[in-house]
Motif scaffolding. Structure first.
Motif, PDB file in Angstrom:
ATOM      1  N   THR A  16       0.848  -1.205   0.000  1.00 50.29           N
ATOM      2  CA  THR A  16       0.000   0.000   0.000  1.00 50.29           C
ATOM      3  C   THR A  16       0.880   1.250   0.000  1.00 50.29           C
ATOM      4  OG1 THR A  16      -1.525  -1.243   1.365  1.00 50.29           O
ATOM      5  CG2 THR A  16      -1.920   1.119   1.205  1.00 50.29           C
ATOM      6  N   ILE A  17       1.889   1.238   0.845  1.00 50.83           N
ATOM      7  CA  ILE A  17       2.763   2.408   0.983  1.00 50.83           C
ATOM      8  C   ILE A  17       3.559   2.628  -0.306  1.00 50.83           C
ATOM      9  CG2 ILE A  17       4.770   3.310   2.247  1.00 50.83           C
ATOM     10  CD1 ILE A  17       3.572   1.776   4.737  1.00 50.83           C
ATOM     11  N   ALA A  18       4.098   1.537  -0.859  1.00 48.36           N
ATOM     12  CA  ALA A  18       4.913   1.662  -2.080  1.00 48.36           C
ATOM     13  C   ALA A  18       4.054   2.138  -3.255  1.00 48.36           C
ATOM     14  CB  ALA A  18       5.555   0.312  -2.409  1.00 48.36           C
ATOM     15  N   ARG A  19       2.832   1.627  -3.335  1.00 49.35           N
ATOM     16  CA  ARG A  19       1.945   2.010  -4.443  1.00 49.35           C
ATOM     17  C   ARG A  19       1.636   3.505  -4.384  1.00 49.35           C
ATOM     18  NH1 ARG A  19      -1.993  -1.191  -3.409  1.00 49.35           N
ATOM     19  NH2 ARG A  19      -1.430  -2.847  -4.836  1.00 49.35           N
ATOM     20  N   LYS A  20       1.298   3.976  -3.174  1.00 50.25           N
ATOM     21  CA  LYS A  20       0.934   5.397  -3.019  1.00 50.25           C
ATOM     22  C   LYS A  20       2.154   6.285  -3.282  1.00 50.25           C
ATOM     23  CE  LYS A  20      -3.419   5.371  -1.336  1.00 50.25           C
ATOM     24  NZ  LYS A  20      -3.853   4.819  -0.070  1.00 50.25           N
ATOM     25  N   ALA A  21       3.313   5.873  -2.775  1.00 52.68           N
ATOM     26  CA  ALA A  21       4.525   6.677  -2.964  1.00 52.68           C
ATOM     27  C   ALA A  21       4.878   6.737  -4.448  1.00 52.68           C
ATOM     28  CB  ALA A  21       5.679   6.088  -2.152  1.00 52.68           C
ATOM     29  N   ALA A  22       4.727   5.614  -5.146  1.00 54.83           N
ATOM     30  CA  ALA A  22       5.044   5.581  -6.580  1.00 54.83           C
ATOM     31  C   ALA A  22       4.113   6.508  -7.344  1.00 54.83           C
ATOM     32  CB  ALA A  22       4.920   4.146  -7.108  1.00 54.83           C
ATOM     33  N   HIS A  23       2.857   6.499  -6.976  1.00 58.52           N
ATOM     34  CA  HIS A  23       1.867   7.350  -7.637  1.00 58.52           C
ATOM     35  C   HIS A  23       2.255   8.818  -7.462  1.00 58.52           C
ATOM     36  CE1 HIS A  23      -2.028   8.312  -9.289  1.00 58.52           C
ATOM     37  NE2 HIS A  23      -2.180   9.207  -8.327  1.00 58.52           N
ATOM     38  N   THR A 204       0.334   5.829  11.581  1.00 61.59           N
ATOM     39  CA  THR A 204      -0.843   5.611  10.733  1.00 61.59           C
ATOM     40  C   THR A 204      -0.338   5.380   9.313  1.00 61.59           C
ATOM     41  OG1 THR A 204      -1.047   7.930  10.123  1.00 61.59           O
ATOM     42  CG2 THR A 204      -2.241   7.217  12.112  1.00 61.59           C
ATOM     43  N   LEU A 205      -1.261   4.925   8.455  1.00 61.28           N
ATOM     44  CA  LEU A 205      -0.882   4.696   7.059  1.00 61.28           C
ATOM     45  C   LEU A 205      -0.373   5.996   6.427  1.00 61.28           C
ATOM     46  CD1 LEU A 205      -0.768   2.749   4.690  1.00 61.28           C
ATOM     47  CD2 LEU A 205      -3.145   3.326   4.187  1.00 61.28           C
ATOM     48  N   GLU A 206      -1.092   7.094   6.704  1.00 63.27           N
ATOM     49  CA  GLU A 206      -0.709   8.386   6.107  1.00 63.27           C
ATOM     50  C   GLU A 206       0.692   8.797   6.573  1.00 63.27           C
ATOM     51  OE1 GLU A 206      -3.767   7.710   7.323  1.00 63.27           O
ATOM     52  OE2 GLU A 206      -4.578   7.622   5.274  1.00 63.27           O
ATOM     53  N   GLU A 207       0.960   8.589   7.865  1.00 70.48           N
ATOM     54  CA  GLU A 207       2.292   8.939   8.397  1.00 70.48           C
ATOM     55  C   GLU A 207       3.379   8.092   7.733  1.00 70.48           C
ATOM     56  OE1 GLU A 207       0.954  10.307  12.912  1.00 70.48           O
ATOM     57  OE2 GLU A 207       1.547   8.239  12.543  1.00 70.48           O
ATOM     58  N   SER A 208       3.057   6.803   7.531  1.00 67.90           N
ATOM     59  CA  SER A 208       4.053   5.905   6.925  1.00 67.90           C
ATOM     60  C   SER A 208       4.353   6.333   5.488  1.00 67.90           C
ATOM     61  CB  SER A 208       3.551   4.462   6.906  1.00 67.90           C
ATOM     62  OG  SER A 208       3.065   4.090   8.153  1.00 67.90           O
ATOM     63  N   ILE A 209       3.295   6.664   4.737  1.00 69.51           N
ATOM     64  CA  ILE A 209       3.492   7.077   3.344  1.00 69.51           C
ATOM     65  C   ILE A 209       4.338   8.353   3.297  1.00 69.51           C
ATOM     66  CG2 ILE A 209       2.322   7.901   1.237  1.00 69.51           C
ATOM     67  CD1 ILE A 209      -0.112   6.145   2.212  1.00 69.51           C
ATOM     68  N   ALA A 210       3.979   9.322   4.172  1.00 70.58           N
ATOM     69  CA  ALA A 210       4.709  10.600   4.182  1.00 70.58           C
ATOM     70  C   ALA A 210       6.183  10.361   4.510  1.00 70.58           C
ATOM     71  CB  ALA A 210       4.074  11.552   5.193  1.00 70.58           C
ATOM     72  N   LYS A 211       6.435   9.460   5.445  1.00 68.09           N
ATOM     73  CA  LYS A 211       7.816   9.167   5.858  1.00 68.09           C
ATOM     74  C   LYS A 211       8.617   8.562   4.694  1.00 68.09           C
ATOM     75  CE  LYS A 211      11.048   8.217   8.969  1.00 68.09           C
ATOM     76  NZ  LYS A 211      11.804   9.299   9.575  1.00 68.09           N
ATOM     77  N   ILE A 213       7.985   8.768   1.442  1.00 64.23           N
ATOM     78  CA  ILE A 213       8.193   9.759   0.379  1.00 64.23           C
ATOM     79  C   ILE A 213       9.322  10.726   0.776  1.00 64.23           C
ATOM     80  CG2 ILE A 213       7.130  11.724  -0.845  1.00 64.23           C
ATOM     81  CD1 ILE A 213       4.501  10.119  -0.834  1.00 64.23           C
ATOM     82  N   ALA A 214       9.327  11.129   2.040  1.00 71.09           N
ATOM     83  CA  ALA A 214      10.374  12.052   2.512  1.00 71.09           C
ATOM     84  C   ALA A 214      11.754  11.409   2.379  1.00 71.09           C
ATOM     85  CB  ALA A 214      10.104  12.458   3.960  1.00 71.09           C
ATOM     86  N   ILE A 215      11.865  10.133   2.747  1.00 71.25           N
ATOM     87  CA  ILE A 215      13.173   9.447   2.651  1.00 71.25           C
ATOM     88  C   ILE A 215      13.603   9.371   1.183  1.00 71.25           C
ATOM     89  CG2 ILE A 215      14.388   7.239   2.961  1.00 71.25           C
ATOM     90  CD1 ILE A 215      12.602   6.778   5.436  1.00 71.25           C
ATOM     91  N   ILE A 216      12.665   9.044   0.305  1.00 72.84           N
ATOM     92  CA  ILE A 216      13.017   8.919  -1.114  1.00 72.84           C
ATOM     93  C   ILE A 216      13.478  10.278  -1.648  1.00 72.84           C
ATOM     94  CG2 ILE A 216      12.150   8.394  -3.441  1.00 72.84           C
ATOM     95  CD1 ILE A 216      10.196   6.381  -2.062  1.00 72.84           C
ATOM     96  N   LYS A 217      12.698  11.310  -1.359  1.00 69.90           N
ATOM     97  CA  LYS A 217      13.052  12.640  -1.882  1.00 69.90           C
ATOM     98  C   LYS A 217      14.418  13.093  -1.377  1.00 69.90           C
ATOM     99  CE  LYS A 217       8.612  14.596  -3.125  1.00 69.90           C
ATOM    100  NZ  LYS A 217       7.474  15.444  -2.695  1.00 69.90           N
ATOM    101  N   GLU A 218      14.657  12.866  -0.082  1.00 70.90           N
ATOM    102  CA  GLU A 218      15.968  13.259   0.503  1.00 70.90           C
ATOM    103  C   GLU A 218      17.128  12.603  -0.231  1.00 70.90           C
ATOM    104  OE1 GLU A 218      16.265  11.953   4.580  1.00 70.90           O
ATOM    105  OE2 GLU A 218      14.592  13.295   5.076  1.00 70.90           O
TER     106      GLU A 218
END
Ligand code: DC
Length: 221
Positions: A16-23, A204-211, A213-218
């Motif tokens: 779920t997290i990878a799919r949302k981050a990829a999107h 939460t799911l939202e916190e995990s996704i945000a985290k 995405i932040a790691i990837i962007k960094e």
């Protein structure tokens, strides 16, 4: 091309997290567990004993597994038949864990997995993406959560799909699968040396996704 590897045990929310981050990032998302599940399903359908690695290897020679993207969603084709929902049962999941211990199965899926990273920016999730499949990935994340927390999430998911499940059974399946995935000889589940570990137990799911995405962007900017 940019490659992000996300590994971790079953039920940590990887897909779920990878799919949302990829999107969000405009990358394609590749779920490698689905490929192992398709091999598992093929064994179930053909009544092949997963303890008999020769029989499984022979079956592979006559099996075609491919991935297509429909409206950005990954679909798994087993001999040209879309099995994306059939592979999501608990039985397919346990069988996938068994066949994933067979070297011929891992080798069979390796090129398929690597080819995606040659042509597209990818977020790929699995157990051995950062260690074996894409050892040069730009970002490696090891996503985990407590076994109890993962079992609770899994029970909810399966109940939503109308499967009858018991928490205790799911928890013991998770513990057994963690053990099998991390103690097998071939490409065991473990964090890559340079992976960032993220524990989502209290997120939460939202916190995990945000985290994530932040790691990837960094790491890619
Ligand atoms: O992520 P999943 O639950 O869909 O994975 C199904 C099984 O496949 C799991 O038991 C471990 C295995 N697997 C693997 O060995 N290597 C991968 N890269 C992905 C999954």
């Amino acid at each position: 091309m940019i490659a992000v590897a996300i590994d971790g045990p079953a039920g940590a929310g990887k897909s779920t997290i990878a799919r949302k981050a990829a999107h969000e990032l405009g990358f394609i998302y590749v779920d490698t567990g689905a490929m192992y599940r398709a091999v598992g399903l093929a064994c179930l359908e053909k009544n092949i004993d997963t303890a008999d690695s020769n029989a499984v290897a022979e079956m592979l020679a006559e099996t075609d597994i491919s991935i297509v993207f429909l409206n950005g969603e990954q679909h798994v084709l087993l001999n040209d038949r879309d099995v994306s929902s059939q592979i999501r049962t608990e039985q397919a999941s346990m069988t996938a864990s068994k066949v994933s211990q067979i070297p011929e199965v891992r080798q069979f899926l390796l090129d398929l997995q690597r080819n995606f990273a040659k042509t597209d920016n990818v977020i790929m999730d699995g157990r051995d993406i950062g260690t074996v499949v894409l050892p040069n990935a730009h970002v490696k994340i090891f996503l985990t959560a407590s076994a109890e927390n993962r079992a609770q999430r899994r029970v909810l998911q399966l109940k939503e799909k109308g499967e009858k499940v018991e928490y205790d059974q799911i928890l013991s399946d998770i513990i057994r699968r963690d053990y099998e995935d991390s103690h097998r000889k071939e490409a065991p589940l473990k964090p890559a040396d340079n992976a960032v570990t993220v524990d989502t137990t209290t997120m939460t799911l939202e916190e995990s996704i945000a985290k994530i995405i932040a790691i990837i962007k960094e790491n890619i900017i």
